[in-house]
Design a protein around this motif. Structure first.
Motif, PDB file in Angstrom:
ATOM      1  N   LEU A 286      -6.485   6.783   1.107  1.00  0.00           N
ATOM      2  CA  LEU A 286      -5.432   5.929   1.633  1.00  0.00           C
ATOM      3  C   LEU A 286      -4.478   6.733   2.515  1.00  0.00           C
TER       4      LEU A 286
ATOM      5  N   LEU B 148       1.295   3.140  -3.248  1.00  0.00           N
ATOM      6  CA  LEU B 148       0.142   3.720  -3.934  1.00  0.00           C
ATOM      7  C   LEU B 148      -0.010   5.197  -3.581  1.00  0.00           C
TER       8      LEU B 148
ATOM      9  N   ASN C  11      -3.918  -3.587  -8.053  1.00  0.00           N
ATOM     10  CA  ASN C  11      -3.819  -2.174  -7.721  1.00  0.00           C
ATOM     11  C   ASN C  11      -2.724  -1.442  -8.516  1.00  0.00           C
TER      12      ASN C  11
ATOM     13  N   ARG D 198     -10.766  -2.407  -9.455  1.00  0.00           N
ATOM     14  CA  ARG D 198     -11.011  -2.152  -8.046  1.00  0.00           C
ATOM     15  C   ARG D 198     -12.073  -3.157  -7.590  1.00  0.00           C
TER      16      ARG D 198
ATOM     17  N   ARG E  19      -6.342  -3.779 -14.764  1.00  0.00           N
ATOM     18  CA  ARG E  19      -6.513  -3.175 -13.449  1.00  0.00           C
ATOM     19  C   ARG E  19      -7.990  -3.213 -13.057  1.00  0.00           C
TER      20      ARG E  19
ATOM     21  N   LEU F 251      -5.716   8.266  -3.341  1.00  0.00           N
ATOM     22  CA  LEU F 251      -6.718   7.282  -3.720  1.00  0.00           C
ATOM     23  C   LEU F 251      -7.688   7.035  -2.576  1.00  0.00           C
TER      24      LEU F 251
ATOM     25  N   MET G 145       0.818  -1.213   0.000  1.00  0.00           N
ATOM     26  CA  MET G 145       0.000   0.000   0.000  1.00  0.00           C
ATOM     27  C   MET G 145       0.852   1.264   0.000  1.00  0.00           C
TER      28      MET G 145
ATOM     29  N   LEU H 192     -10.076   4.534  -0.489  1.00  0.00           N
ATOM     30  CA  LEU H 192     -10.077   3.082  -0.270  1.00  0.00           C
ATOM     31  C   LEU H 192     -11.051   2.388  -1.204  1.00  0.00           C
TER      32      LEU H 192
ATOM     33  N   ASP I 212     -11.251   2.764  -4.216  1.00  0.00           N
ATOM     34  CA  ASP I 212     -10.590   2.556  -5.509  1.00  0.00           C
ATOM     35  C   ASP I 212      -9.623   1.371  -5.494  1.00  0.00           C
ATOM     36  N   LEU I 213      -9.586   0.615  -4.408  1.00  0.00           N
ATOM     37  CA  LEU I 213      -8.568  -0.420  -4.249  1.00  0.00           C
ATOM     38  C   LEU I 213      -9.156  -1.823  -4.345  1.00  0.00           C
ATOM     39  N   THR I 214      -8.260  -2.784  -4.564  1.00  0.00           N
ATOM     40  CA  THR I 214      -8.544  -4.203  -4.344  1.00  0.00           C
ATOM     41  C   THR I 214      -7.811  -4.605  -3.077  1.00  0.00           C
ATOM     42  N   VAL I 215      -8.562  -5.096  -2.101  1.00  0.00           N
ATOM     43  CA  VAL I 215      -8.033  -5.335  -0.754  1.00  0.00           C
ATOM     44  C   VAL I 215      -8.202  -6.807  -0.394  1.00  0.00           C
TER      45      VAL I 215
END
Length: 318
Positions: A188, A51, A316, A293, A291, A55, A48, A57, A59-62
């Protein structure tokens, strides 16, 4: 499942000893894990931090874990065993969402223990929070998203008011308030060094309120039981549909959640392996350069599926 006070004290003492021993073993393990990199070249313990802090959160892949502390089948059965890695190694390996489910703890009237239904997992909420704090101090560019659930199970079930009181005790009585981000989806940058609290318990505080379906904050796929003879294939289709929904709606103002886990009468290891082989890995590997999310993606036994975990991290950076 009741826990006698003498057992609580014995387990707590054992946990301290295990933590000391585990601290040595865990440090070696963490160092080894700290050298892990994804196929895209991201260090798993600090991905993370690379990044843009602007951004959201959203917008993310977690990547995450389901029933994150259910590490030992002796604390329940193999039906409730969902993880082999403890929390410190999960975080070192790139996991950033934890699924933490609590009941009261007998003999400790202000505390919360981690449970799978009514099965105590021999770890307390403060142990999990200390592990997160230690990780975030070592990796200040990271954040951890934590679903904190009132499990409402067994002899240690708590009503809404008592659960809220104990959460407040952790925040103010035990000094964890500054560890958390509470209100609204942050960037983030604002979340770095913090645990983002996702409240799966009744509260009047205006927190980010969890949903296992859809609400103002979440769009969640958490199908865990299906009738009929084709349950795992149907669950696989649910997973793929949620991945597609997230990919096709990049500006959606809610957090997507896509549980890769399934119960429904199958051993967790069996269902996890089948779903990864039939649905998850083929879907992700066919889209390696794309890419996306995907939001929060909790799974069982990521140690068996490191390829999937790392592909999610790399989403991400494409």
């Amino acid at each position: 499942m009741g826990v006698a006070r003498r057992d609580l004290l014995r387990w707590s003492a054992g946990a301290v000893g295990a933590a000391a021993a585990g601290g040595l073993l865990g440090t070696a393990s963490a160092r080894a894990a700290g050298r892990s990199t994804t196929p895209g070249g991201q260090a798993t313990e600090s991905w993370m931090g690379r990044l843009d802090g602007g951004l959201s959160l959203l917008d993310l892949t977690v990547p995450g874990t389901h029933d994150s502390c259910c590490q030992n089948p002796w604390y329940g059965t193999e039906w409730s065993h969902t993880q082999n890695w403890g929390i410190p190694q999960q975080l070192q390996e790139g996991i950033r969402f934890l699924d933490i489910r609590c009941n009261g703890l007998e003999g400790a009237p202000d505390e919360l223990g981690i449970y799978h239904s009514d099965a105590y997992q021999h770890i307390r909420l403060q142990d999990v929070l200390d592990q997160c704090r230690s990780f975030l101090r070592a990796q200040p560019g990271e954040t951890v998203l934590m679903r904190l659930k009132n499990e409402h199970a067994g002899g240690q079930a708590l009503d809404d008011a008592e659960f809220q009181r104990r959460v407040n005790h952790y925040l103010d009585g035990l000094g964890y308030r500054d560890l958390f981000h509470f209100y609204g989806w942050p960037t983030l940058g604002a979340a770095r060094g913090k645990v983002v609290l996702l409240a799966d318990f009744a509260n009047p505080w205006g927190l980010i309120d969890w949903s296992s379906g859809r609400n103002d904050w979440f769009d969640t796929q958490d199908v865990w039981q299906i009738g009929g003879l084709d349950a795992l294939n149907e669950k696989g289709r649910d997973i793929v549909a949620q991945f597609d929904r997230a990919y096709l709606n990049p500006g959606y103002p809610k957090m997507f959640v896509n549980f890769l886990s399934y119960a429904g009468g199958y051993w967790p290891k069996t269902s996890s392996q089948t779903l990864m082989d039939r649905a998850v890995h083929p879907y992700l590997s066919a889209r390696t350069g794309q890419r996306a999310r995907f939001g929060i993606v909790p799974m069982d036994f990521p140690d068996f599926h490191v390829n999937v975990l790392q592909m999610l991290v790399d989403k991400n950076f494409v």
